[in-house]
Design a protein around this motif. Structure first.
Motif, PDB file in Angstrom:
ATOM      1  N   SER A 198      71.848  56.927  69.016  1.00 30.29           N
ATOM      2  CA  SER A 198      71.469  57.386  67.674  1.00 30.29           C
ATOM      3  C   SER A 198      70.681  56.268  67.018  1.00 30.29           C
ATOM      4  N   LYS A 199      69.487  56.577  66.499  1.00 26.41           N
ATOM      5  CA  LYS A 199      68.566  55.528  66.048  1.00 26.41           C
ATOM      6  C   LYS A 199      68.028  55.838  64.655  1.00 26.41           C
ATOM      7  N   HIS A 200      68.090  54.837  63.791  1.00 23.17           N
ATOM      8  CA  HIS A 200      67.625  54.976  62.416  1.00 23.17           C
ATOM      9  C   HIS A 200      66.753  53.782  62.038  1.00 23.17           C
ATOM     10  N   LEU A 201      65.618  54.062  61.417  1.00 24.96           N
ATOM     11  CA  LEU A 201      64.714  53.033  60.905  1.00 24.96           C
ATOM     12  C   LEU A 201      64.612  53.194  59.402  1.00 24.96           C
ATOM     13  N   ILE A 202      64.826  52.103  58.660  1.00 25.44           N
ATOM     14  CA  ILE A 202      64.751  52.123  57.203  1.00 25.44           C
ATOM     15  C   ILE A 202      63.539  51.320  56.749  1.00 25.44           C
ATOM     16  N   ALA A 253      57.538  50.636  70.549  1.00 23.26           N
ATOM     17  CA  ALA A 253      58.295  50.706  71.801  1.00 23.26           C
ATOM     18  C   ALA A 253      59.648  51.372  71.637  1.00 23.26           C
ATOM     19  N   VAL A 254      60.071  51.628  70.394  1.00 22.06           N
ATOM     20  CA  VAL A 254      61.451  52.089  70.185  1.00 22.06           C
ATOM     21  C   VAL A 254      61.535  53.341  69.312  1.00 22.06           C
ATOM     22  N   LEU A 255      60.450  54.103  69.196  1.00 19.86           N
ATOM     23  CA  LEU A 255      60.411  55.218  68.255  1.00 19.86           C
ATOM     24  C   LEU A 255      60.869  56.556  68.828  1.00 19.86           C
ATOM     25  N   THR A 256      61.107  56.640  70.128  1.00 20.55           N
ATOM     26  CA  THR A 256      61.535  57.913  70.713  1.00 20.55           C
ATOM     27  C   THR A 256      62.875  58.339  70.117  1.00 20.55           C
ATOM     28  N   GLY A 257      62.912  59.523  69.544  1.00 21.69           N
ATOM     29  CA  GLY A 257      64.158  60.029  68.976  1.00 21.69           C
ATOM     30  C   GLY A 257      64.595  59.340  67.694  1.00 21.69           C
ATOM     31  N   MET A 258      63.737  58.565  67.087  1.00 17.85           N
ATOM     32  CA  MET A 258      64.074  57.800  65.891  1.00 17.85           C
ATOM     33  C   MET A 258      64.061  58.691  64.647  1.00 17.85           C
ATOM     34  N   THR A 259      65.048  58.470  63.764  1.00 16.86           N
ATOM     35  CA  THR A 259      64.997  59.049  62.425  1.00 16.86           C
ATOM     36  C   THR A 259      64.539  57.947  61.476  1.00 16.86           C
ATOM     37  N   VAL A 260      63.409  58.168  60.820  1.00 18.21           N
ATOM     38  CA  VAL A 260      62.858  57.203  59.878  1.00 18.21           C
ATOM     39  C   VAL A 260      63.253  57.599  58.474  1.00 18.21           C
ATOM     40  N   HIS A 261      63.824  56.656  57.730  1.00 13.85           N
ATOM     41  CA  HIS A 261      64.219  56.896  56.356  1.00 13.85           C
ATOM     42  C   HIS A 261      63.287  56.078  55.455  1.00 13.85           C
ATOM     43  N   TRP A 262      62.548  56.774  54.581  1.00 10.82           N
ATOM     44  CA  TRP A 262      61.550  56.093  53.758  1.00 10.82           C
ATOM     45  C   TRP A 262      61.700  56.443  52.281  1.00 10.82           C
ATOM     46  N   ALA A 263      61.567  55.401  51.453  1.00  9.07           N
ATOM     47  CA  ALA A 263      61.477  55.596  49.997  1.00  9.07           C
ATOM     48  C   ALA A 263      60.468  54.585  49.466  1.00  9.07           C
ATOM     49  N   GLU A 264      59.862  54.897  48.341  1.00  9.03           N
ATOM     50  CA  GLU A 264      58.861  54.015  47.745  1.00  9.03           C
ATOM     51  C   GLU A 264      59.509  52.693  47.298  1.00  9.03           C
TER      52      GLU A 264
END
Length: 223
Positions: free
Chosen positions: A183-187, A212-223
């Protein structure tokens, strides 16, 4: 890759803490011991503040940093210090911490010892990453010595990172370990990092290690 946008950073912190708690709870249903790898820095602090209160069997969770500066654990630049102060508290205080650095030793000398502790908890159950505007993640920096080896699919678990712009060496999990997390999350915060992520998707990992690590990643973004 899935990108989730939030109205503000507070909402992001609440949602990500809940998502991580859910991921850990699911992992604990299937494994006796689970692993949670997290970054240091200021970005994940509010997420940790919420996650540490989650009602989980924290004594079965092994927490480790995605990377660590080669400084003592109580140093102001230590990722361990932030993780202990913001995450390993409240209910999460009983989780076991797996350090990436042993003070008083050259980083290369301690890699086998550290790897022996981490290997049993791989693949990572849950991973949280940050990203710099230069598109680095963990301590995989564009142009650093040894980057190609750390990106290779057959790379060892750990690598030592040295760059001209960092005051100390670092120890980092390598790309295949990060990419292999279940399970992968990027903030990320701000337009500049969102733009950097967009650029990374069209660049090779040697120029944009986050790619290199974005497969299946959930990206969480806010301003």
């Amino acid at each position: 890759m899935n990108i989730k946008e939030y109205a503000d950073r507070d909402m992001l912190a609440i949602d990500v803490a809940n998502a991580l708690a859910g991921d850990l709870e699911s992992a604990l249903l299937h494994h006796d011991v689970v692993s949670l790898a997290v970054p240091g820095g200021t970005t994940p602090g509010p997420v940790f503040d919420g996650l540490c209160a989650a009602d989980l069997e924290w004594d079965r969770v092994r927490v480790l940093p995605t990377d660590e500066r080669c400084v003592p654990g109580d140093h102001e630049r230590s990722n361990e210090r932030l993780i202990r102060e913001r995450l390993l508290t409240n209910r999460a205080s009983v989780a076991q911490y797996l350090p990436l650095f042993v003070a008083g030793h050259e980083p290369e000398a301690v890699l086998p010892e550290i790897e022996s502790l981490i290997t049993p908890v791989l693949p990572l159950s849950v991973l949280v990453l940050g990203m710099g505007e230069d598109m680095h993640t963990a301590s995989l920096f564009p142009g650093m010595q040894g980057l190609t080896a750390a990106l290779d699919s057959h790379a060892p678990t750990l690598a030592v990172a040295r760059t001209d712009v960092q005051p100390e060496a670092r120890i980092t999990l390598t790309a295949p370990v990060l990419e292999g997390a279940l399970s992968k999350h990027l903030i990320i915060f701000g337009e500049s990092k969102r733009d950097a992520l967009d650029r990374a998707m069209s660049l090779p990992p040697e120029e944009a290690p986050i790619a290199a690590v974005l497969t299946g990643m959930t990206v969480h973004w806010a301003e």
